[in-house]
Design an enzyme around this catalytic site. Structure first.
Site, PDB file in Angstrom:
ATOM      1  N   SER A  40       0.868  -1.179   0.000  1.00 50.94           N
ATOM      2  CA  SER A  40       0.000   0.000   0.000  1.00 50.94           C
ATOM      3  C   SER A  40       0.901   1.223   0.000  1.00 50.94           C
ATOM      4  O   SER A  40       0.942   2.010   0.926  1.00 50.94           O
ATOM      5  CB  SER A  40      -0.941  -0.016   1.209  1.00 50.94           C
ATOM      6  OG  SER A  40      -0.250   0.218   2.407  1.00 50.94           O
ATOM      7  N   HIS A 144      -3.159  -5.830   2.388  1.00 47.34           N
ATOM      8  CA  HIS A 144      -2.256  -6.863   2.902  1.00 47.34           C
ATOM      9  C   HIS A 144      -2.891  -8.248   2.986  1.00 47.34           C
ATOM     10  O   HIS A 144      -2.224  -9.220   3.314  1.00 47.34           O
ATOM     11  CB  HIS A 144      -1.710  -6.470   4.282  1.00 47.34           C
ATOM     12  CG  HIS A 144      -0.818  -5.271   4.232  1.00 47.34           C
ATOM     13  ND1 HIS A 144      -0.414  -4.589   5.349  1.00 47.34           N
ATOM     14  CD2 HIS A 144      -0.244  -4.626   3.182  1.00 47.34           C
ATOM     15  CE1 HIS A 144       0.362  -3.579   4.992  1.00 47.34           C
ATOM     16  NE2 HIS A 144       0.470  -3.586   3.690  1.00 47.34           N
ATOM     17  N   GLU A 153      -4.640  -2.215   9.406  1.00 49.28           N
ATOM     18  CA  GLU A 153      -3.912  -2.799  10.538  1.00 49.28           C
ATOM     19  C   GLU A 153      -4.546  -2.426  11.878  1.00 49.28           C
ATOM     20  O   GLU A 153      -4.839  -1.256  12.104  1.00 49.28           O
ATOM     21  CB  GLU A 153      -2.450  -2.301  10.546  1.00 49.28           C
ATOM     22  CG  GLU A 153      -1.687  -2.669   9.290  1.00 49.28           C
ATOM     23  CD  GLU A 153      -0.364  -1.898   9.149  1.00 49.28           C
ATOM     24  OE1 GLU A 153       0.201  -1.460  10.167  1.00 49.28           O
ATOM     25  OE2 GLU A 153       0.077  -1.739   8.002  1.00 49.28           O
ATOM     26  N   GLU A 194       1.879  -9.158   6.788  1.00 49.17           N
ATOM     27  CA  GLU A 194       2.728  -8.777   7.925  1.00 49.17           C
ATOM     28  C   GLU A 194       2.589  -9.726   9.105  1.00 49.17           C
ATOM     29  O   GLU A 194       3.057  -9.433  10.211  1.00 49.17           O
ATOM     30  CB  GLU A 194       2.413  -7.333   8.352  1.00 49.17           C
ATOM     31  CG  GLU A 194       2.784  -6.318   7.272  1.00 49.17           C
ATOM     32  CD  GLU A 194       2.570  -4.869   7.698  1.00 49.17           C
ATOM     33  OE1 GLU A 194       2.006  -4.634   8.780  1.00 49.17           O
ATOM     34  OE2 GLU A 194       2.981  -3.987   6.935  1.00 49.17           O
ATOM     35  N   ASP A 230      -3.664   1.357  11.616  1.00 49.01           N
ATOM     36  CA  ASP A 230      -3.263   1.986  10.363  1.00 49.01           C
ATOM     37  C   ASP A 230      -4.453   1.840   9.428  1.00 49.01           C
ATOM     38  O   ASP A 230      -4.733   0.745   8.933  1.00 49.01           O
ATOM     39  CB  ASP A 230      -2.011   1.321   9.760  1.00 49.01           C
ATOM     40  CG  ASP A 230      -1.582   2.020   8.471  1.00 49.01           C
ATOM     41  OD1 ASP A 230      -2.263   2.978   8.059  1.00 49.01           O
ATOM     42  OD2 ASP A 230      -0.561   1.591   7.874  1.00 49.01           O
ATOM     43  N   GLU A 273      -2.871   5.874  12.256  1.00 51.74           N
ATOM     44  CA  GLU A 273      -2.032   6.195  11.104  1.00 51.74           C
ATOM     45  C   GLU A 273      -2.898   6.353   9.847  1.00 51.74           C
ATOM     46  O   GLU A 273      -3.840   5.576   9.644  1.00 51.74           O
ATOM     47  CB  GLU A 273      -1.023   5.044  10.932  1.00 51.74           C
ATOM     48  CG  GLU A 273      -0.082   5.185   9.748  1.00 51.74           C
ATOM     49  CD  GLU A 273       0.873   3.979   9.683  1.00 51.74           C
ATOM     50  OE1 GLU A 273       1.244   3.430  10.744  1.00 51.74           O
ATOM     51  OE2 GLU A 273       1.240   3.581   8.564  1.00 51.74           O
ATOM     52  N   ASP A 300       1.808   8.463   7.226  1.00 54.40           N
ATOM     53  CA  ASP A 300       2.681   7.526   6.503  1.00 54.40           C
ATOM     54  C   ASP A 300       2.654   7.914   5.019  1.00 54.40           C
ATOM     55  O   ASP A 300       3.553   8.616   4.542  1.00 54.40           O
ATOM     56  CB  ASP A 300       2.179   6.095   6.739  1.00 54.40           C
ATOM     57  CG  ASP A 300       2.846   5.060   5.848  1.00 54.40           C
ATOM     58  OD1 ASP A 300       3.888   5.371   5.245  1.00 54.40           O
ATOM     59  OD2 ASP A 300       2.320   3.930   5.739  1.00 54.40           O
ATOM     60  N   LYS A 325      10.037   5.338   7.040  1.00 49.78           N
ATOM     61  CA  LYS A 325      10.416   4.145   6.278  1.00 49.78           C
ATOM     62  C   LYS A 325      11.565   4.540   5.361  1.00 49.78           C
ATOM     63  O   LYS A 325      11.350   5.263   4.379  1.00 49.78           O
ATOM     64  CB  LYS A 325       9.236   3.676   5.432  1.00 49.78           C
ATOM     65  CG  LYS A 325       8.036   3.146   6.218  1.00 49.78           C
ATOM     66  CD  LYS A 325       6.828   3.001   5.277  1.00 49.78           C
ATOM     67  CE  LYS A 325       5.719   2.160   5.889  1.00 49.78           C
ATOM     68  NZ  LYS A 325       4.472   2.232   5.071  1.00 49.78           N
ATOM     69  N   HIS A 353       8.730  -0.966   9.431  1.00 52.74           N
ATOM     70  CA  HIS A 353       8.930  -1.983   8.391  1.00 52.74           C
ATOM     71  C   HIS A 353       8.019  -1.695   7.201  1.00 52.74           C
ATOM     72  O   HIS A 353       7.231  -0.761   7.223  1.00 52.74           O
ATOM     73  CB  HIS A 353       8.615  -3.374   8.962  1.00 52.74           C
ATOM     74  CG  HIS A 353       7.171  -3.584   9.339  1.00 52.74           C
ATOM     75  ND1 HIS A 353       6.658  -4.828   9.653  1.00 52.74           N
ATOM     76  CD2 HIS A 353       6.117  -2.721   9.465  1.00 52.74           C
ATOM     77  CE1 HIS A 353       5.367  -4.721   9.933  1.00 52.74           C
ATOM     78  NE2 HIS A 353       5.023  -3.467   9.836  1.00 52.74           N
ATOM     79  N   LYS A 376       7.323   0.249  14.434  1.00 51.37           N
ATOM     80  CA  LYS A 376       6.228  -0.616  13.968  1.00 51.37           C
ATOM     81  C   LYS A 376       6.845  -1.700  13.112  1.00 51.37           C
ATOM     82  O   LYS A 376       7.333  -1.423  12.006  1.00 51.37           O
ATOM     83  CB  LYS A 376       5.229   0.225  13.164  1.00 51.37           C
ATOM     84  CG  LYS A 376       4.018  -0.568  12.701  1.00 51.37           C
ATOM     85  CD  LYS A 376       2.978   0.311  12.016  1.00 51.37           C
ATOM     86  CE  LYS A 376       3.130   0.282  10.527  1.00 51.37           C
ATOM     87  NZ  LYS A 376       1.908   0.708   9.789  1.00 51.37           N
TER      88      LYS A 376
HETATM   89  P1  PGA Z   1       3.112  -1.144   3.041  1.00 52.69           P
HETATM   90  O1  PGA Z   1       2.177  -1.068   4.325  1.00 52.69           O
HETATM   91  O2  PGA Z   1       4.472  -1.537   3.441  1.00 52.69           O
HETATM   92  O3  PGA Z   1       2.391  -2.197   2.214  1.00 52.69           O
HETATM   93  O4  PGA Z   1       3.062   0.210   2.393  1.00 52.69           O
HETATM   94  C1  PGA Z   1       2.633  -0.643   5.558  1.00 52.69           C
HETATM   95  C2  PGA Z   1       1.940   0.606   5.974  1.00 52.69           C
HETATM   96  O5  PGA Z   1       1.031   1.121   5.263  1.00 52.69           O
HETATM   97  O6  PGA Z   1       2.277   1.128   7.025  1.00 52.69           O
HETATM   98 ZN    ZN Z   2       0.740   2.847   6.781  1.00 53.55          ZN
END
Ligand code: PGA
Ligand code: ZN
Length: 399
Positions: A40, A144, A153, A194, A230, A273, A300, A325, A353, A376
């Site tokens: 995503s 996911h 999430e 995940e 999230d 998030e 994010d 990230k 991650h 996270k």
């Molecule tokens: P992604 O999801 O690594 O698939 O982007 C993680 C997130 O959205 O935090």
């Molecule tokens: Zn996210």
């Protein structure tokens, strides 16, 4: 001095190819790191190229600028060389996957030369003594997992844990408690990308189950455990109709803000998030004004670890927290700059991650080095425990 940079394709946790880099130095230092990969992904992230192309481009443009010229321990110079080799603003030439693998491998080689742990090399002698609280994904869907929750999430947040170790085990216990509750309800399910449970239930049932699991484990361990989300709002948002599309209904932006604010109240959420679309700073600001004193509103896809986007967010009071990230921006130096800017402006950093991961544990060191209040990185599964166990080891070594 860097004497060799080797690049290869290796597998990530989804079974897709990703870029791994080895960096070797003159004095015998060695570092190895691999790029993670999102599902995503935010629209404004640095560009991930197909690994074969990213590797070829990095061999042609980046490796010659590093070998024989740059010290692995000089992270700023390594990362400046990667930017110069790429020549674009989004790593679309050498690929953010090649860039981040080389950047992290160089950091490890630099630490190896010093004979210091990576967090020490990155954070320095005078770094703080704090350890990040791990947010553990226990139920999820969205991009996911198919046929699971709309919200991407549901995250256990052991905010009262006396140690990293207690926090990591608490998240695993919540993950296990969720499985028990699902099985009591006769809901069969597998796991998402995940490692979170991916049951075919609606979001309201997921809230019930996670709240119950969290309270069961809290009673057992005797410290405060909250939970968070999230939402991955950009994935729910339909720009054409300007609505958030859930399985059972749609919500316009005002309804989405009210819905999230109600969830924060009802479940005492400690973390939310991407509750809204990645282009909607104003809606983020409205929600933050409403509930930002009770919970973390984290960007994010909104910020993509990019200081330019974070500056806009700070100007507009869009959030009070940022997800970090390294592969969204391409280098460790850029990720550091984002954390520093966030901290200066009272934003909490959450080092994270991706849904596609490897055994690489660099983010555990990054979180400790920068004193990030949260990390996270899932709750279970080998590519997740690689980071969690590394955090436990770092804490063990440091105390
Ligand atoms: P992604 O999801 O690594 O698939 O982007 C993680 C997130 O959205 O935090
Ligand atoms: Zn996210």
């Amino acid at each position: 001095l860097i004497t060799d940079v080797r690049l290869r394709r290796v597998l990530d946790s989804r079974g897709n190819p990703t870029v791994e880099a080895d960096v070797v130095t003159e004095s015998g230092g060695f570092g190895r790191a691999a790029a993670p990969s999102g599902a995503s992904t935010g629209e404004y992230e640095a560009v991930e190229r197909p690994p074969t192309e990213a590797i070829a481009a990095a061999r042609e443009h980046a490796v010659p600028r590093l070998v024989g010229t740059v010290y692995a321990g000089n992270q700023r110079e390594v990362d400046a060389a990667l930017h110069a080799a790429d020549g674009t603003t989004d790593f679309s030439e050498i690929g953010a996957n090649s860039a981040v693998a080389i950047s992290m491998a160089a950091a490890k080689a630099g630490a190896d030369v010093l004979g210091a742990p990576l967090f020490q090399h990155l954070g320095g002698t005078f770094r703080g003594e704090n350890f990040p609280i791990p947010l553990g994904n226990v139920v999820g869907g969205g991009e996911h997992a198919a046929d699971a929750t709309d919200i991407q999430e549901f995250l256990a947040a052991p905010v009262g844990a006396p140690s990293v170790e207690d926090a990591v085990f608490a998240n695993a216990a919540v993950h296990a408690a969720v499985a028990d509750l699902l099985s009591e309800r006769g809901v069969p399910c597998g796991k998402g990308d995940e490692g979170a449970w991916a049951p075919s239930i609606d979001d309201s049932e997921a809230f019930e189950i996670v709240a119950e699991a969290v309270s069961m484990v809290q009673d057992e361990v005797g410290f405060n455990i909250g939970f968070g989300l999230d939402v991955a709002g950009a994935e729910l948002y339909d720009a054409e109709s300007e609505t958030y599309e859930y399985s059972d209904r749609s919500r316009d932006t005002d309804e989405q803000i009210a819905y999230i604010a109600d969830l924060v109240e009802e479940y005492d959420l400690v973390y939310v998030e991407d509750p809204l679309d990645e282009d909607d700073y104003d809606a983020f600001a409205d929600l933050t004004a409403e509930v930002g004193d009770q919970t973390l509103i984290c960007g994010d896809d909104l910020f993509v670890t990019n200081t330019n986007r974070l500056v806009d967010g700070i100007d507009r009071n869009a959030a009070n927290s940022i997800l970090i990230k390294p592969n969204q921006i391409g280098t460790l130096s850029d990720a550091f700059d984002a954390i520093e800017l966030a901290t200066e402006n009272g934003y909490d950093s959450v080092v994270s991650h991706r849904s596609g991961e490897t055994e690489d544990a660099t983010i555990a060191h990054l979180a400790v080095a920068t004193d990030a209040p949260f990390i996270k990185t899932g709750a279970v599964g080998g590519e997740r425990t690689a980071k969690l166990n590394e955090l436990i080891r770092i804490a063990d070594d440091a105390t």
